[in-house]
Design a protein around this motif. Sequence first.
Motif, PDB file in Angstrom:
ATOM      1  N   LEU A  69      -6.739 -16.462  10.094  1.00  0.00           N
ATOM      2  CA  LEU A  69      -8.042 -15.799  10.104  1.00  0.00           C
ATOM      3  C   LEU A  69      -9.038 -16.535  10.992  1.00  0.00           C
ATOM      4  O   LEU A  69      -9.834 -15.905  11.707  1.00  0.00           O
ATOM      5  N   ALA A  70      -9.016 -17.861  10.983  1.00  0.00           N
ATOM      6  CA  ALA A  70      -9.924 -18.624  11.842  1.00  0.00           C
ATOM      7  C   ALA A  70      -9.632 -18.352  13.311  1.00  0.00           C
ATOM      8  O   ALA A  70     -10.552 -18.193  14.124  1.00  0.00           O
ATOM      9  N   ASP A  71      -8.353 -18.276  13.660  1.00  0.00           N
ATOM     10  CA  ASP A  71      -7.970 -17.980  15.042  1.00  0.00           C
ATOM     11  C   ASP A  71      -8.468 -16.598  15.452  1.00  0.00           C
ATOM     12  O   ASP A  71      -9.005 -16.406  16.552  1.00  0.00           O
ATOM     13  N   VAL A  72      -8.321 -15.621  14.558  1.00  0.00           N
ATOM     14  CA  VAL A  72      -8.776 -14.257  14.835  1.00  0.00           C
ATOM     15  C   VAL A  72     -10.298 -14.221  14.961  1.00  0.00           C
ATOM     16  O   VAL A  72     -10.850 -13.577  15.864  1.00  0.00           O
ATOM     17  N   LEU A  73     -10.993 -14.922  14.057  1.00  0.00           N
ATOM     18  CA  LEU A  73     -12.452 -14.926  14.085  1.00  0.00           C
ATOM     19  C   LEU A  73     -12.987 -15.574  15.362  1.00  0.00           C
ATOM     20  O   LEU A  73     -13.982 -15.114  15.933  1.00  0.00           O
ATOM     21  N   ARG A  74     -12.340 -16.626  15.818  1.00  0.00           N
ATOM     22  CA  ARG A  74     -12.773 -17.268  17.070  1.00  0.00           C
ATOM     23  C   ARG A  74     -12.591 -16.320  18.259  1.00  0.00           C
ATOM     24  O   ARG A  74     -13.401 -16.282  19.175  1.00  0.00           O
TER      25      ARG A  74
ATOM     26  N   ARG B  81     -12.618  -5.032  14.410  1.00  0.00           N
ATOM     27  CA  ARG B  81     -11.969  -5.827  15.455  1.00  0.00           C
ATOM     28  C   ARG B  81     -10.953  -6.798  14.858  1.00  0.00           C
ATOM     29  O   ARG B  81      -9.910  -7.071  15.466  1.00  0.00           O
ATOM     30  N   ILE B  82     -11.246  -7.323  13.676  1.00  0.00           N
ATOM     31  CA  ILE B  82     -10.278  -8.199  13.009  1.00  0.00           C
ATOM     32  C   ILE B  82      -8.996  -7.423  12.708  1.00  0.00           C
ATOM     33  O   ILE B  82      -7.885  -7.880  13.004  1.00  0.00           O
ATOM     34  N   ALA B  83      -9.145  -6.233  12.135  1.00  0.00           N
ATOM     35  CA  ALA B  83      -7.969  -5.431  11.800  1.00  0.00           C
ATOM     36  C   ALA B  83      -7.177  -5.043  13.044  1.00  0.00           C
ATOM     37  O   ALA B  83      -5.932  -5.008  13.017  1.00  0.00           O
ATOM     38  N   GLU B  84      -7.880  -4.763  14.122  1.00  0.00           N
ATOM     39  CA  GLU B  84      -7.203  -4.393  15.367  1.00  0.00           C
ATOM     40  C   GLU B  84      -6.423  -5.557  15.970  1.00  0.00           C
ATOM     41  O   GLU B  84      -5.525  -5.351  16.803  1.00  0.00           O
ATOM     42  N   SER B  85      -6.744  -6.773  15.545  1.00  0.00           N
ATOM     43  CA  SER B  85      -6.143  -7.966  16.165  1.00  0.00           C
ATOM     44  C   SER B  85      -4.790  -8.349  15.579  1.00  0.00           C
ATOM     45  O   SER B  85      -4.082  -9.173  16.162  1.00  0.00           O
ATOM     46  N   TRP B  86      -4.407  -7.782  14.414  1.00  0.00           N
ATOM     47  CA  TRP B  86      -3.160  -8.226  13.771  1.00  0.00           C
ATOM     48  C   TRP B  86      -1.971  -8.257  14.737  1.00  0.00           C
ATOM     49  O   TRP B  86      -1.241  -9.249  14.772  1.00  0.00           O
ATOM     50  N   PRO B  87      -1.713  -7.201  15.525  1.00  0.00           N
ATOM     51  CA  PRO B  87      -0.517  -7.235  16.384  1.00  0.00           C
ATOM     52  C   PRO B  87      -0.614  -8.213  17.547  1.00  0.00           C
ATOM     53  O   PRO B  87       0.384  -8.477  18.212  1.00  0.00           O
TER      54      PRO B  87
ATOM     55  N   LYS C 141       6.063 -20.189  14.048  1.00  0.00           N
ATOM     56  CA  LYS C 141       5.132 -19.341  14.793  1.00  0.00           C
ATOM     57  C   LYS C 141       4.877 -18.060  14.021  1.00  0.00           C
ATOM     58  O   LYS C 141       5.815 -17.361  13.622  1.00  0.00           O
ATOM     59  N   ILE C 142       3.603 -17.742  13.820  1.00  0.00           N
ATOM     60  CA  ILE C 142       3.213 -16.565  13.044  1.00  0.00           C
ATOM     61  C   ILE C 142       2.804 -15.444  13.991  1.00  0.00           C
ATOM     62  O   ILE C 142       1.914 -15.606  14.827  1.00  0.00           O
ATOM     63  N   GLN C 143       3.496 -14.324  13.851  1.00  0.00           N
ATOM     64  CA  GLN C 143       3.163 -13.100  14.565  1.00  0.00           C
ATOM     65  C   GLN C 143       3.386 -11.943  13.607  1.00  0.00           C
ATOM     66  O   GLN C 143       4.258 -12.017  12.726  1.00  0.00           O
TER      67      GLN C 143
ATOM     68  N   THR D  36       0.859  -1.186   0.000  1.00  0.00           N
ATOM     69  CA  THR D  36       0.000   0.000   0.000  1.00  0.00           C
ATOM     70  C   THR D  36       0.892   1.231   0.000  1.00  0.00           C
ATOM     71  O   THR D  36       2.034   1.185   0.464  1.00  0.00           O
ATOM     72  N   GLU D  37       0.366   2.330  -0.529  1.00  0.00           N
ATOM     73  CA  GLU D  37       1.157   3.557  -0.630  1.00  0.00           C
ATOM     74  C   GLU D  37       1.454   4.142   0.750  1.00  0.00           C
ATOM     75  O   GLU D  37       2.539   4.671   0.992  1.00  0.00           O
ATOM     76  N   GLN D  38       0.483   4.049   1.656  1.00  0.00           N
ATOM     77  CA  GLN D  38       0.626   4.594   3.002  1.00  0.00           C
ATOM     78  C   GLN D  38       0.444   3.475   4.019  1.00  0.00           C
ATOM     79  O   GLN D  38      -0.203   2.463   3.731  1.00  0.00           O
ATOM     80  N   PRO D  39       1.005   3.620   5.223  1.00  0.00           N
ATOM     81  CA  PRO D  39       0.781   2.598   6.252  1.00  0.00           C
ATOM     82  C   PRO D  39      -0.708   2.389   6.497  1.00  0.00           C
ATOM     83  O   PRO D  39      -1.491   3.332   6.506  1.00  0.00           O
ATOM     84  N   THR D  40      -1.096   1.140   6.674  1.00  0.00           N
ATOM     85  CA  THR D  40      -2.498   0.809   6.879  1.00  0.00           C
ATOM     86  C   THR D  40      -2.652  -0.181   8.033  1.00  0.00           C
ATOM     87  O   THR D  40      -1.766  -1.014   8.259  1.00  0.00           O
ATOM     88  N   GLU D  41      -3.755  -0.078   8.723  1.00  0.00           N
ATOM     89  CA  GLU D  41      -4.083  -1.019   9.789  1.00  0.00           C
ATOM     90  C   GLU D  41      -4.882  -2.215   9.265  1.00  0.00           C
ATOM     91  O   GLU D  41      -5.064  -3.194   9.984  1.00  0.00           O
ATOM     92  N   TRP D  42      -5.357  -2.130   8.038  1.00  0.00           N
ATOM     93  CA  TRP D  42      -6.310  -3.116   7.537  1.00  0.00           C
ATOM     94  C   TRP D  42      -5.653  -4.314   6.877  1.00  0.00           C
ATOM     95  O   TRP D  42      -6.299  -5.353   6.694  1.00  0.00           O
ATOM     96  N   VAL D  43      -4.392  -4.202   6.492  1.00  0.00           N
ATOM     97  CA  VAL D  43      -3.746  -5.240   5.688  1.00  0.00           C
ATOM     98  C   VAL D  43      -2.585  -5.862   6.454  1.00  0.00           C
ATOM     99  O   VAL D  43      -1.775  -5.149   7.058  1.00  0.00           O
ATOM    100  N   ALA D  44      -2.513  -7.193   6.415  1.00  0.00           N
ATOM    101  CA  ALA D  44      -1.384  -7.939   6.968  1.00  0.00           C
ATOM    102  C   ALA D  44      -0.896  -8.914   5.900  1.00  0.00           C
ATOM    103  O   ALA D  44      -1.605  -9.214   4.938  1.00  0.00           O
ATOM    104  N   ARG D  45       0.323  -9.403   6.074  1.00  0.00           N
ATOM    105  CA  ARG D  45       0.912 -10.265   5.041  1.00  0.00           C
ATOM    106  C   ARG D  45       1.721 -11.392   5.669  1.00  0.00           C
ATOM    107  O   ARG D  45       2.477 -11.186   6.616  1.00  0.00           O
ATOM    108  N   LEU D  46       1.578 -12.586   5.058  1.00  0.00           N
ATOM    109  CA  LEU D  46       2.364 -13.750   5.474  1.00  0.00           C
ATOM    110  C   LEU D  46       3.666 -13.880   4.699  1.00  0.00           C
ATOM    111  O   LEU D  46       4.696 -14.265   5.255  1.00  0.00           O
TER     112      LEU D  46
END
Length: 363
Positions: free
Chosen positions: A296-301, A309-315, A325-327, A116-126
């Motif tokens: 995503l399943a872990d976040v949704l649970r 709330r999903i976007a807020e959960s990335w960190p 381990k994924i963080q 993304t052109e600017q920092p975003t809270e909505w997108v994460a990447r593996l």
Amino acid sequence: MNTPPSHGTSVQIGALVPLTRPGWVEAGRHLLAGLELAVREVNDAGGIAGRPLELVVRDTAADPRRAVAAVDELARLGVAALAGEYHSVVARAAAARADALGLPFLCSSAVLDALTEQPTEWVARLAPAQSHGWRIYADFLLGAGHSRIAVAAEPSVYWASGARILRDYLTPRGGTVIELDMRALTPTAVCDELVGSRATALLLLAGHPEPAVSIVTSVRRDRRLAEIMIGAPAGQPEFAEWAALLGDDGAAIPFLRYLPERLGPLGGRVEAALRERLAETPSFVAFEGYDTVAVLADVLRSHGADRARIAESWPRVTIEGTRGKIQFSRTPGISVWQWAWTPIHVVDRDPAAPDRFRTLHTG
């Protein structure tokens, strides 16, 4: 045994996958296999608080405009989040649209740093950022004694970014990057340019199957270039189609692979299930798909299907994936929440057995 979900409306995840040309169809097939396997396992284990998890798949065909239209449609359909995509330029368009709409997007495979052109809270990447992986590849080149590197490059943001990363890393270390413009050169003309350049390595910064396959065939047939190393940092030789099209000519072409040297128990179990589903050895892209849904399943649970709330959960994500381990964290120069880092190796197909991979360098 857990009871499969049987009540309530489904929780939907939108999946962006290249399934038709000019998209890299084989990569899309592996990505989708991983996504679908993980969804099946989530539902076999009871779903999301008793609600079935559903994958709503859209074919991007490597077309950024088509991807943006798919993001708009999936947002209207009410998906909780987006997953997937393989092609970096397509993922960048999808990420920009998801950010504008406030729709969480966990990108599985695309590596372009500026997703993304600017920092975003909505997108994460593996997937690892291109600058990280390609610097590891540049280290491999230097360690193997290659300082004059030719790149056969097609015009795209992704290939231009790769060439820039290599040049910026190699030049201060005594290396030289010679760019060969594939808009102007045939595969045969590439051979003539290589002879004149005195390059000891040629990197394929070009699409699969064409022109990459034709370039390899031409170089392998040219006696003047018997000593040149061909490399493919973007991973074209990972897939079975490469070996099928090139046979022995496709071996000994080093590429980046995002798998550990040995899988743990979870990775081994998933590998067996993916092999059965695909009827061939699963690529690292299939594991990326599986891990995407697992996250995503872990976040949704934990946080429900509310998009904010999903976007807020990335960190706060901490989950054992198939490759470690994924963080997610904020990484300098990267505009999205990033897993830093998946295991990275430089590997090639063994000339003695092209279906077998050799590890040449560890990142």
